[in-house]
Design an enzyme around this catalytic site. Structure first.
Site, PDB file in Angstrom:
ATOM      1  N   GLY A 187      29.493  48.111  22.269  1.00  0.00           N
ATOM      2  CA  GLY A 187      28.624  49.071  21.589  1.00  0.00           C
ATOM      3  C   GLY A 187      28.360  50.266  22.503  1.00  0.00           C
ATOM      4  N   ILE A 211      34.437  40.930  15.363  1.00  0.00           N
ATOM      5  CA  ILE A 211      33.497  39.829  15.628  1.00  0.00           C
ATOM      6  C   ILE A 211      33.138  39.126  14.319  1.00  0.00           C
ATOM      7  CG2 ILE A 211      31.216  39.238  16.548  1.00  0.00           C
ATOM      8  CD1 ILE A 211      31.508  41.668  18.449  1.00  0.00           C
ATOM      9  N   ARG A 223      23.016  45.237  16.966  1.00  0.00           N
ATOM     10  CA  ARG A 223      22.006  46.084  17.590  1.00  0.00           C
ATOM     11  C   ARG A 223      20.688  45.902  16.852  1.00  0.00           C
ATOM     12  NH1 ARG A 223      24.889  45.943  21.196  1.00  0.00           N
ATOM     13  NH2 ARG A 223      25.780  47.640  22.446  1.00  0.00           N
ATOM     14  N   ARG A 230      33.200  55.218   2.663  1.00  0.00           N
ATOM     15  CA  ARG A 230      34.342  54.383   2.299  1.00  0.00           C
ATOM     16  C   ARG A 230      33.953  53.484   1.124  1.00  0.00           C
ATOM     17  NH1 ARG A 230      35.879  49.747   5.798  1.00  0.00           N
ATOM     18  NH2 ARG A 230      37.451  48.772   4.518  1.00  0.00           N
ATOM     19  N   HIS A 272      19.748  39.197  24.182  1.00  0.00           N
ATOM     20  CA  HIS A 272      21.013  39.955  24.163  1.00  0.00           C
ATOM     21  C   HIS A 272      22.054  39.337  25.105  1.00  0.00           C
ATOM     22  CE1 HIS A 272      22.635  44.235  23.210  1.00  0.00           C
ATOM     23  NE2 HIS A 272      23.614  43.355  23.230  1.00  0.00           N
ATOM     24  N   ILE A 273      22.361  38.079  24.835  1.00  0.00           N
ATOM     25  CA  ILE A 273      23.326  37.383  25.707  1.00  0.00           C
ATOM     26  C   ILE A 273      24.599  37.003  24.936  1.00  0.00           C
ATOM     27  CG2 ILE A 273      21.725  36.530  27.457  1.00  0.00           C
ATOM     28  CD1 ILE A 273      22.746  34.148  24.771  1.00  0.00           C
ATOM     29  N   GLY A 274      24.846  37.699  23.839  1.00  0.00           N
ATOM     30  CA  GLY A 274      25.975  37.329  22.986  1.00  0.00           C
ATOM     31  C   GLY A 274      27.302  37.213  23.713  1.00  0.00           C
ATOM     32  N   SER A 275      27.563  38.114  24.631  1.00  0.00           N
ATOM     33  CA  SER A 275      28.863  38.085  25.317  1.00  0.00           C
ATOM     34  C   SER A 275      28.797  37.375  26.666  1.00  0.00           C
ATOM     35  CB  SER A 275      29.362  39.527  25.523  1.00  0.00           C
ATOM     36  OG  SER A 275      28.404  40.258  26.267  1.00  0.00           O
TER      37      SER A 275
HETATM   38  O1  GLV Z   1      25.966  44.229  23.083  1.00  0.00           O
HETATM   39  C1  GLV Z   1      26.844  44.173  23.856  1.00  0.00           C
HETATM   40  C2  GLV Z   1      27.971  45.029  23.797  1.00  0.00           C
HETATM   41  O2  GLV Z   1      27.915  46.054  23.111  1.00  0.00           O
HETATM   42  O3  GLV Z   1      28.965  44.739  24.463  1.00  0.00           O
END
Ligand code: GLV
Length: 455
Positions: free
Chosen positions: A86, A174, A268, A200, A317-320
């Site tokens: 992002g 994702i 986000r 679109r 915010h630990i998704g990755s």
């Molecule tokens: O939120 C995390 C990213 O954008 O990589």
């Protein structure tokens, strides 16, 4: 030949990237490396002070990159490289205006974030917040085996006749990886929508059908957001942030969701109206929410209305954040910056933005307005070049207008419609560098440096 320090390319890194990754930048004799020394988010004042003269910045989601930082860096800045997929923290229009490229880190984090989406759907639906809290507080004995206590909706289809539908806001990599994970849970249908402001329209029936066939789903359909809300058992919010997606999940959307529905946001925080979500959760309008991101993060106090909601699971915010993925992201961010600083194409640059590291030299005819991103010239270089280059053969550089008026399939955001600040068409330069031949891709600054040193 050793390089004098003044000719080194400065790279500023706003967070130490760790022992596996820092060697990519350390020890490079052509690089003057400046790293924020503390183990916390970089102070803006430090960045403003140290950015001066940088060729590339390696930044985190916590660093806001705007005109002030770009002014502080000065005209030599070729690229900003963010360790994230992002880039709402980066003023891309300001970058485009100055022909500064943006490196980012898609793909490498897709699987890790998709894992967390499933984790959040399970945690939220199955009351992980309340139940783990009672154990942590020593209250297990009071709650042992009360019938139906803490029951929630089952993620997996309990029988073939009770089919599950997955809904997505944003349907990029994702989302598709998350959908694939839901198939073994018995999900058979998928509905997805972009955002209400997207120009679109309609499904791409062929690719939707191809995806449905590949995953063994009954259907994959692009629909309006009301349908995403009303048909989905779980809604996954996986679209880019920014003004065009601001609060797409508002009270109206939430009220249209199923009462047993679960909302997951791993993109986000700005996409979800926190107050509306807290209100609808409190009133039982939906069952639960699992959030990896919250508007205003990281400053989310303990008395935030969503933190106080028992069926709202929030992760910071630990998704990755897996060992493997963060090494991959940090390596890509470092390599993007290194390439840009050295005047080479970045391994992964945002395609909607100018690519200042290289340009296509033509025979003087206008390069067609195709999708190529090569050929965009840094304004600073043009004025420098006009002053300093000897006249000779004509080189044309073109701006691919389409890059600014259509959306990259990667990012699925209409924000780039606003990037029409650049349709200034082909720019002609005159140069007599012997190596400039039609069709050649070369590096502006390298050519310029060559000219200057020849002069
Ligand atoms: O939120 C995390 C990213 O954008 O990589």
């Amino acid at each position: 030949m050793s390089q004098s320090p003044s000719l080194k390319h400065k790279i500023v890194v706003t967070r130490n990237l760790g022992p596996d990754v820092m060697p990519i930048l350390e020890g490079r004799t052509e690089i003057d490396l400046v790293v924020w020394p503390e183990d916390r988010a970089c102070d803006r004042e430090w960045l403003l002070r140290n950015a001066t003269g940088a060729a590339a910045l390696v930044i985190m989601v916590s660093d806001k990159i705007d005109a002030e930082v770009l002014d502080a860096a000065g005209p030599g800045l070729r690229a900003v490289s963010t360790m994230s997929v992002g880039y709402e923290h980066v003023d891309v229009q300001e970058l485009a205006k100055r022909s500064i490229a943006l490196g980012y880190t898609p793909d490498v984090l897709t699987e890790a974030v998709a894992d967390v989406c499933i984790m959040l759907a399970l945690m939220a639906g199955r009351n992980a917040k309340q139940t783990s809290a009672l154990v942590n507080e020593g209250n297990w004995p009071q709650f042992s085996w009360a019938p139906f206590l803490f029951c929630g909706p089952q993620l997996s289809a309990p029988s073939p006749s009770r089919q599950r539908t997955a809904g997505f806001i944003g349907f990029g990599r994702i989302a598709k990886a998350t959908l694939a994970r839901l198939v073994p849970f018995g999900f058979t249908r998928c509905v997805y929508g972009a955002n209400p402001h997207s120009t679109r329209q309609g499904s791409n029936d062929d690719s939707d059908k191809e995806l449905a066939d590949r995953l063994g789903l009954t259907s994959v359909r692009r629909v309006d957001l009301d349908t995403v809300a009303s048909e989905s058992d779980v809604v996954f919010v996986l679209a880019p942030g920014g003004p065009s997606t601001y609060h797409v999940v508002n009270e109206e959307f939430l009220r249209k969701m199923k009462k047993m529905g679960v909302l997951v946001n791993a993109s986000r925080g700005t996409l979800v109206d926190s107050d509306a979500l807290a209100k609808v959760l409190k009133e039982g309008g939906i069952w639960a929410a699992g959030l990896d991101v919250v508007e205003g993060e990281p400053n989310i106090p303990a008395d935030h209305p969503l933190v106080r909601e028992p069926r709202c699971v929030i992760l910071p915010h630990i998704g990755s954040a897996t060992n493997e993925t963060w090494v991959d992201m940090a390596s890509l961010a470092a390599n993007n910056a290194l390439a840009a600083a050295l005047g080479e194409p970045m391994p992964c640059a945002l395609r909607c933005l100018p690519q200042p590291a290289t340009s296509q030299v033509t025979d003087g005819t206008e390069v067609s307005r195709d999708r190529t991103i090569f050929g965009f010239v840094r304004q600073s270089w043009i004025s420098k070049a006009n002053k300093q280059l000897p006249m000779g053969n004509t080189c044309c550089y073109t701006l691919p207008e389409s890059a600014f008026t259509s959306h990259s399939p990667d990012v699925q955001t209409p924000d780039f419609g606003a990037l029409s600040l650049h349709p200034r068409g082909p720019v002609s330069l005159r140069a007599n560098h012997p190596n400039l031949t039609p069709g050649q891709r070369t590096h502006h600054d390298a050519v310029l440096d060559h000219h200057i040193s020849q002069a």
